[in-house]
Scaffold this active site. Structure first.
Site, mmCIF file in Angstrom:
data_model
loop_
_atom_site.group_PDB
_atom_site.id
_atom_site.type_symbol
_atom_site.label_atom_id
_atom_site.label_comp_id
_atom_site.label_asym_id
_atom_site.label_seq_id
_atom_site.Cartn_x
_atom_site.Cartn_y
_atom_site.Cartn_z
ATOM 1 N N GLU A 146 15.369 11.524 88.015
ATOM 2 C CA GLU A 146 14.482 12.694 88.114
ATOM 3 C C GLU A 146 14.926 13.780 87.141
ATOM 4 O O GLU A 146 16.110 14.146 87.097
ATOM 5 C CB GLU A 146 14.491 13.232 89.552
ATOM 6 C CG GLU A 146 13.648 14.505 89.701
ATOM 7 C CD GLU A 146 13.312 14.878 91.129
ATOM 8 O OE1 GLU A 146 13.646 14.127 92.066
ATOM 9 O OE2 GLU A 146 12.697 15.951 91.302
ATOM 10 N N SER A 194 10.722 14.628 100.507
ATOM 11 C CA SER A 194 9.833 15.713 100.070
ATOM 12 C C SER A 194 8.846 16.074 101.172
ATOM 13 O O SER A 194 8.222 17.129 101.135
ATOM 14 C CB SER A 194 9.079 15.310 98.802
ATOM 15 O OG SER A 194 8.421 14.068 98.988
HETATM 16 O O1 KIV Z 1 11.459 12.872 98.185
HETATM 17 C C1 KIV Z 1 10.767 12.584 97.185
HETATM 18 O O2 KIV Z 1 9.551 12.688 97.175
HETATM 19 C C2 KIV Z 1 11.456 12.094 96.001
HETATM 20 C C3 KIV Z 1 10.668 12.022 94.733
HETATM 21 C C4 KIV Z 1 10.620 13.376 94.105
HETATM 22 C C5 KIV Z 1 11.203 11.033 93.783
HETATM 23 O O3 KIV Z 1 12.617 11.797 96.048
#
Ligand code: KIV
Length: 269
Positions: free
Chosen positions: A179, A44
């Site tokens: 998720e 993310s």
């Molecule tokens: O990349 C990320 O932050 C994630 C979370 C949304 C679980 O995979």
């Protein structure tokens, strides 16, 4: 420092554990002070740090760089790092890229998918690399899904997801992350695996752990915020506000006041 055995023990004791994404040393230190149990260096960061509109542009060097920064700032939390888009498409790539992020300071790697990852999970595990498998809404496949949407909304789709979980657990997956799935399915999967900690984000209140993207829970996400997010910064003030927001999150996960009904997807399966 919290270990995988501690996460397993938390599950056995029914003690819920907190997890937040983190990408830098100062936030990592604030999470150490707040005693956050686990940190995810999530891809993310492609959106939150790099400003892209998906996680797809992130590469392994980015993940290793942010993992090393976080580990230097935090000696308390269990650290998981994402392998980014297409970096585990072959067994060889998975091994080489997992080695890079483990040597940067990760205690576990996370990959997105289902039963088709079984051989990858088994190979990594055999080589001393604990694996978390992320299922449900897997953001690296956003273009396959056609957007960020609730997954496993029907009994058939839920059963397929359960079959994927069973396959990767059989292959050696040590942690599952769910998720954006119905709360009932989060509960079913958590209860199905007595020794495998299950972390949820938009997966209801019954998973063993909860994770949020740190910018979301600090109110630093502008535009549309997902239903499963709670802003923990709103209730804070003063110079310790960020640490206090992390402490409030940790406490709310432990006493199960987060996630509340309004953060869940209630679908009868
Ligand atoms: O990349 C990320 O932050 C994630 C979370 C949304 C679980 O995979």
């Amino acid at each position: 420092m919290i270990s995988l055995s501690d996460l397993r023990q938390f599950k056995q004791q029914g003690r819920r554990f907190s997890c937040l994404t983190c990408y830098d040393a100062s936030m990592a230190k604030a999470m150490e002070v707040a005693e956050i149990d686990s940190i995810l260096i999530g891809d993310s960061l492609g959106m939150t740090v790099q400003g892209h509109d998906s996680t797809l542009p992130v590469n392994v060097a980015d993940m290793a760089y942010h993992t090393a920064n976080v580990r230097r700032g935090n000696q308390h939390s269990f650290i998981m790092t994402d392998l980014p888009f297409m970096s585990y498409a072959t067994l060889n790539d998975a091994l080489i890229n997992a080695k890079t992020v483990m040597q940067a300071g990760a205690q576990m790697i996370k990959i997105e998918g289902g039963a088709w990852l079984s051989e990858t999970v088994a190979t990594l595990t055999r080589n001393g690399i604990p694996v978390c498998v992320h299922l449900g809404l897997t953001p690296q496949s956003v273009h396959v899904f056609g957007g960020y949407k609730l997954q496993a909304k029907t009994r058939d789709a839920a059963d397929q997801l359960i079959a994927d979980c069973k396959a990767v657990v059989e292959a050696g997956a040590a942690v599952l992350l769910l998720e954006c799935v119905p709360a009932q399915l989060g509960k079913e999967i958590t209860e199905l695996f007595p020794t495998v900690p299950v972390i949820g984000i938009g997966a209801g209140a019954d998973t063993d752990g909860q994770v949020l993207v740190v910018q979301d829970m600090l109110g630093l996400t502008f535009g549309k915020v997902a239903r499963f997010v709670r802003n923990f910064m709103k209730e804070q003030s003063g110079e310790t506000a960020i640490v206090d927001a992390f402490k409030a999150y940790h406490a709310a996960v432990q006493d199960q006041s987060f996630p509340a009904k309004e953060h869940m997807f209630q679908v009868e399966l």
